[in-house]
Design an enzyme around this catalytic site. Structure first.
Site, PDB file in Angstrom:
ATOM      1  N   HIS A  72      55.387  42.277   7.579  1.00 26.00           N
ATOM      2  CA  HIS A  72      56.335  41.517   8.064  1.00 26.00           C
ATOM      3  C   HIS A  72      56.683  40.931   6.834  1.00 26.00           C
ATOM      4  O   HIS A  72      55.912  39.842   6.882  1.00 26.00           O
ATOM      5  CB  HIS A  72      56.767  41.880   9.592  1.00 26.00           C
ATOM      6  N   TYR A 201      63.483  37.324  18.349  1.00 28.04           N
ATOM      7  CA  TYR A 201      63.523  36.997  19.417  1.00 28.04           C
ATOM      8  C   TYR A 201      64.656  36.381  19.793  1.00 28.04           C
ATOM      9  O   TYR A 201      65.219  35.389  18.931  1.00 28.04           O
ATOM     10  CB  TYR A 201      61.979  35.250  19.485  1.00 28.04           C
ATOM     11  N   PRO A 294      52.428  35.765  26.274  1.00 31.30           N
ATOM     12  CA  PRO A 294      52.695  36.280  24.920  1.00 31.30           C
ATOM     13  C   PRO A 294      53.316  36.146  24.118  1.00 31.30           C
ATOM     14  O   PRO A 294      53.034  36.454  22.412  1.00 31.30           O
ATOM     15  CB  PRO A 294      52.755  38.187  25.603  1.00 31.30           C
ATOM     16  N   LYS A 298      49.860  35.325  19.759  1.00 29.94           N
ATOM     17  CA  LYS A 298      49.264  34.532  19.445  1.00 29.94           C
ATOM     18  C   LYS A 298      47.414  35.420  20.911  1.00 29.94           C
ATOM     19  O   LYS A 298      45.895  35.228  19.645  1.00 29.94           O
ATOM     20  CB  LYS A 298      48.316  33.311  19.846  1.00 29.94           C
ATOM     21  N   TYR A 384      52.894  31.201  13.503  1.00 32.46           N
ATOM     22  CA  TYR A 384      53.384  32.665  13.403  1.00 32.46           C
ATOM     23  C   TYR A 384      52.201  33.006  12.563  1.00 32.46           C
ATOM     24  O   TYR A 384      50.843  33.886  12.905  1.00 32.46           O
ATOM     25  CB  TYR A 384      54.437  32.622  13.212  1.00 32.46           C
TER      26      TYR A 384
HETATM   27  P1  FAD Z   1      40.099  42.053  26.546  1.00 37.03           P
HETATM   28  O1  FAD Z   1      41.017  43.332  25.603  1.00 37.03           O
HETATM   29  O2  FAD Z   1      41.453  41.730  27.292  1.00 37.03           O
HETATM   30  O3  FAD Z   1      39.165  42.792  26.801  1.00 37.03           O
HETATM   31  C1  FAD Z   1      38.339  42.559  27.190  1.00 37.03           C
HETATM   32  C2  FAD Z   1      37.462  43.537  28.186  1.00 37.03           C
HETATM   33  O4  FAD Z   1      36.589  42.884  29.083  1.00 37.03           O
HETATM   34  C3  FAD Z   1      38.067  44.964  28.617  1.00 37.03           C
HETATM   35  O5  FAD Z   1      37.939  45.969  27.924  1.00 37.03           O
HETATM   36  C4  FAD Z   1      37.713  44.650  30.734  1.00 37.03           C
HETATM   37  O6  FAD Z   1      37.542  46.297  30.942  1.00 37.03           O
HETATM   38  C5  FAD Z   1      36.015  44.336  29.881  1.00 37.03           C
HETATM   39  N1  FAD Z   1      35.551  43.990  30.906  1.00 37.03           N
HETATM   40  C6  FAD Z   1      36.311  43.454  32.353  1.00 37.03           C
HETATM   41  N2  FAD Z   1      35.004  42.813  32.915  1.00 37.03           N
HETATM   42  C7  FAD Z   1      34.042  43.033  32.441  1.00 37.03           C
HETATM   43  C8  FAD Z   1      32.598  43.731  33.094  1.00 37.03           C
HETATM   44  N3  FAD Z   1      32.061  43.151  34.874  1.00 37.03           N
HETATM   45  N4  FAD Z   1      31.726  43.612  32.273  1.00 37.03           N
HETATM   46  C9  FAD Z   1      31.873  44.313  31.593  1.00 37.03           C
HETATM   47  N5  FAD Z   1      33.443  44.425  30.517  1.00 37.03           N
HETATM   48  C10 FAD Z   1      33.849  43.945  31.291  1.00 37.03           C
HETATM   49  N6  FAD Z   1      48.704  39.460  22.674  1.00 37.03           N
HETATM   50  C11 FAD Z   1      49.710  39.290  22.238  1.00 37.03           C
HETATM   51  O7  FAD Z   1      49.727  38.754  21.366  1.00 37.03           O
HETATM   52  N7  FAD Z   1      51.279  39.579  22.611  1.00 37.03           N
HETATM   53  C12 FAD Z   1      50.826  41.189  23.644  1.00 37.03           C
HETATM   54  O8  FAD Z   1      52.431  41.317  23.285  1.00 37.03           O
HETATM   55  C13 FAD Z   1      50.353  41.011  24.487  1.00 37.03           C
HETATM   56  N8  FAD Z   1      50.699  41.822  25.697  1.00 37.03           N
HETATM   57  C14 FAD Z   1      49.007  42.099  26.211  1.00 37.03           C
HETATM   58  C15 FAD Z   1      49.717  42.156  27.743  1.00 37.03           C
HETATM   59  C16 FAD Z   1      48.388  42.530  28.424  1.00 37.03           C
HETATM   60  C17 FAD Z   1      48.596  43.166  29.779  1.00 37.03           C
HETATM   61  C18 FAD Z   1      47.491  41.744  28.520  1.00 37.03           C
HETATM   62  C19 FAD Z   1      46.313  42.086  29.443  1.00 37.03           C
HETATM   63  C20 FAD Z   1      47.639  40.621  27.050  1.00 37.03           C
HETATM   64  C21 FAD Z   1      48.588  41.247  26.538  1.00 37.03           C
HETATM   65  N9  FAD Z   1      47.913  40.563  25.290  1.00 37.03           N
HETATM   66  C22 FAD Z   1      48.589  40.056  24.527  1.00 37.03           C
HETATM   67  C23 FAD Z   1      46.864  39.856  24.626  1.00 37.03           C
HETATM   68  C24 FAD Z   1      45.893  40.174  24.178  1.00 37.03           C
HETATM   69  O9  FAD Z   1      45.879  41.670  24.628  1.00 37.03           O
HETATM   70  C25 FAD Z   1      44.609  39.452  24.732  1.00 37.03           C
HETATM   71  O10 FAD Z   1      44.814  38.096  23.880  1.00 37.03           O
HETATM   72  C26 FAD Z   1      43.447  40.215  23.614  1.00 37.03           C
HETATM   73  O11 FAD Z   1      43.258  41.300  24.506  1.00 37.03           O
HETATM   74  C27 FAD Z   1      41.916  39.124  23.856  1.00 37.03           C
HETATM   75  O12 FAD Z   1      41.044  40.978  23.377  1.00 37.03           O
HETATM   76  P2  FAD Z   1      39.379  40.405  24.249  1.00 37.03           P
HETATM   77  O13 FAD Z   1      38.901  40.951  24.028  1.00 37.03           O
HETATM   78  O14 FAD Z   1      38.951  38.698  24.386  1.00 37.03           O
HETATM   79  O15 FAD Z   1      40.225  41.035  25.351  1.00 37.03           O
HETATM   80  C1  DHB Z   2      54.852  41.881  20.454  1.00 36.51           C
HETATM   81  C2  DHB Z   2      54.135  41.303  21.441  1.00 36.51           C
HETATM   82  C3  DHB Z   2      54.469  39.599  21.619  1.00 36.51           C
HETATM   83  O1  DHB Z   2      54.101  38.775  22.272  1.00 36.51           O
HETATM   84  C4  DHB Z   2      55.073  38.734  20.491  1.00 36.51           C
HETATM   85  O2  DHB Z   2      55.401  37.982  20.775  1.00 36.51           O
HETATM   86  C5  DHB Z   2      55.081  39.822  19.643  1.00 36.51           C
HETATM   87  C6  DHB Z   2      55.517  41.121  19.614  1.00 36.51           C
HETATM   88  C7  DHB Z   2      54.745  43.542  20.856  1.00 36.51           C
HETATM   89  O3  DHB Z   2      54.309  43.919  21.913  1.00 36.51           O
HETATM   90  O4  DHB Z   2      55.028  44.092  19.581  1.00 36.51           O
END
Ligand code: FAD
Ligand code: DHB
Length: 391
Positions: A72, A201, A294, A298, A384
């Site tokens: 995009h 948005y 969200p 980021k 962004y």
């Molecule tokens: P995570 O993806 O949370 O991974 C952490 C891992 O550690 C998980 O698999 C978990 O099961 C594991 N874990 C936890 N505790 C333990 C333990 N005790 N022992 C071993 N493993 C463990 N970001 C955006 O940019 N846009 C979005 O739309 C968006 N939507 C989101 C929706 C939800 C419901 C959530 C929770 C987050 C969202 N985010 C979004 C944020 C984004 O998904 C996270 O920033 C990203 O997943 C971060 O990656 P990570 O690997 O640091 O953490």
């Molecule tokens: C999506 C989520 C976001 O938080 C955003 O700013 C843009 C896109 C998505 O899930 O597609």
């Protein structure tokens, strides 16, 4: 068991770190509480920054992304009766890609399988020990009920907001900053072609709305809802009606096409930063150290940026015994963390209504400036589409 690095968490941060370390010849074991299927199916982020795409491509993980992802040029920013397109490529020379976190996760799992990466799913009771010595270790119970001790040189907490790693930094050492927002998002996935070419948005007096997508046939949409909202109160018809109103169905001939909703969930919104991101032989990366709301997409990108700094730092430390990059990791990573924390807060507070009439007028003034001034638009675009890694 013995390895060089114990990685707690097999989300994007943990699996990408194991991938980058393997490319540097550093062996690791990844420990994950959930099942492989659960981790792969979580619907979360959808937008990849320019530098995330570059990093994944450089790491040999860009194949499916470039085949199935959608590049995009920018976003649409709107408020009632006005929609403006911000072209990030014209403004900054950088684009973004629509490619779901579920797809990134699939690519990472496939690459982990291909190199024979040791990932232990469904472990319980993960505990971190002796983190300020040269010989830290992790204890856990494997899926088959057997107890294990994993001796390593370094432990990396990639276990998200609810894992044990952030609390393993002693209270006397750690500092944290937090903001809870007075609203949440209701997110839906729908089996319908997106009604827009690029993300919308939308500011609206009834609350923020966003139109995103996952593919040519799957739309991802969000609505601002009050904290404590129960999804059961939002029938499919109510969701589509609110989206049509807030996204401006009928405005200048634009139409929102509804379709079958396949998933519905409520996401609370919070900013959180914990410092330092290193304590002795423990390093934190991704959501384990910080959470952003969200708006602005980021979270996943920041997790990738942390790991992009951490992998070479650990390779220097463990292969050459050079501590400089590892010593600098926390301060370097936090520069981007605070930039993204500010940008996510800024986007969130610009677009969500709080019921305050004065704030509404400030938001509309700011939106108009961002959408119509090149200086304003460039600031949004630069943040962004993402600043370079190491900024
Ligand atoms: P995570 O993806 O949370 O991974 C952490 C891992 O550690 C998980 O698999 C978990 O099961 C594991 N874990 C936890 N505790 C333990 C333990 N005790 N022992 C071993 N493993 C463990 N970001 C955006 O940019 N846009 C979005 O739309 C968006 N939507 C989101 C929706 C939800 C419901 C959530 C929770 C987050 C969202 N985010 C979004 C944020 C984004 O998904 C996270 O920033 C990203 O997943 C971060 O990656 P990570 O690997 O640091 O953490
Ligand atoms: C999506 C989520 C976001 O938080 C955003 O700013 C843009 C896109 C998505 O899930 O597609």
């Amino acid at each position: 068991m013995r390895s060089r690095v114990a990685i707690v968490g097999a989300g994007p941060a943990g699996l990408l770190l194991s991938h980058l370390l393997a490319a540097e010849g550093v062996e690791s074991v990844v420990l994950e509480t959930r099942s492989r299927e659960y981790v792969a199916a979580r619907v979360r982020a959808g937008i990849l920054e320019h530098s995330t795409v570059e990093l994944l491509t450089g790491a040999g993980l860009g194949g499916r992304l470039r085949e199935r992802g959608d590049e995009h040029r920018g976003i649409h920013l709107q408020w009632p009766h006005e929609r403006h397109h911000l072209d990030f490529v014209d403004l900054t020379g950088r684009s973004v890609w629509v490619y779901g976190q579920t797809e990134v996760q699939k690519d990472l799992v496939e690459a982990a399988d291909a190199r024979g990466q040791d990932v232990r799913y469904e472990v319980t009771g993960v505990e971190l020990h002796e983190l300020t010595t040269e010989r830290p270790h992790v204890t856990f119970t494997a899926a088959d009920g057997t107890a294990h001790r994993l001796d390593v040189d370094v432990v990396v907490g990639c276990d998200g907001s609810f894992g044990p790693s952030r609390a393993a930094v002693p209270g006397t050492v750690r500092r944290s900053w937090e903001r809870t927002y007075p609203y949440s998002w209701l997110g839906v996935l729908a089996d319908v072609a997106p009604s827009t070419d690029e993300l919308i948005y939308a500011w609206h007096p009834e609350g923020f709305a966003m139109h995103s997508m996952r593919s040519a046939t799957v739309s991802r949409l969000y609505l601002q809802v009050p904290n404590g909202t129960d999804v059961a109160d939002w029938s499919d018809d109510r969701v589509w009606d609110a989206l049509a109103t807030r996204l401006g169905h009928g405005q200048d001939g634009w139409e929102l096409t509804p379709g079958p909703i396949t998933s519905k969930s409520v996401l609370p919104m919070r900013s959180y930063v914990q410092t330092p991101m290193r304590h002795g032989r423990l390093f934190l990366a991704g959501d384990a150290a910080h959470t952003v709301p969200p708006t602005g997409a980021k979270g996943l990108n920041l997790a990738v940026a942390d790991v992009a700094l951490l992998a070479p730092a650990l390779a220097e430390l463990l292969v050459k015994g050079d501590t400089a990059l590892a010593d600098a990791y926390s301060d370097t990573a936090l520069r981007r963390v605070w930039r993204c924390t500010h940008f996510s807060w800024w986007m969130t507070t610009m677009l969500h209504t709080s019921g305050d009439r004065f704030d509404e007028q400030l938001q509309l003034s700011q939106l108009r400036w961002v959408a119509t001034s090149e200086a304003g638009a460039t600031g949004l675009a630069e943040n962004y589409a993402g600043l370079p890694i190491g900024f």
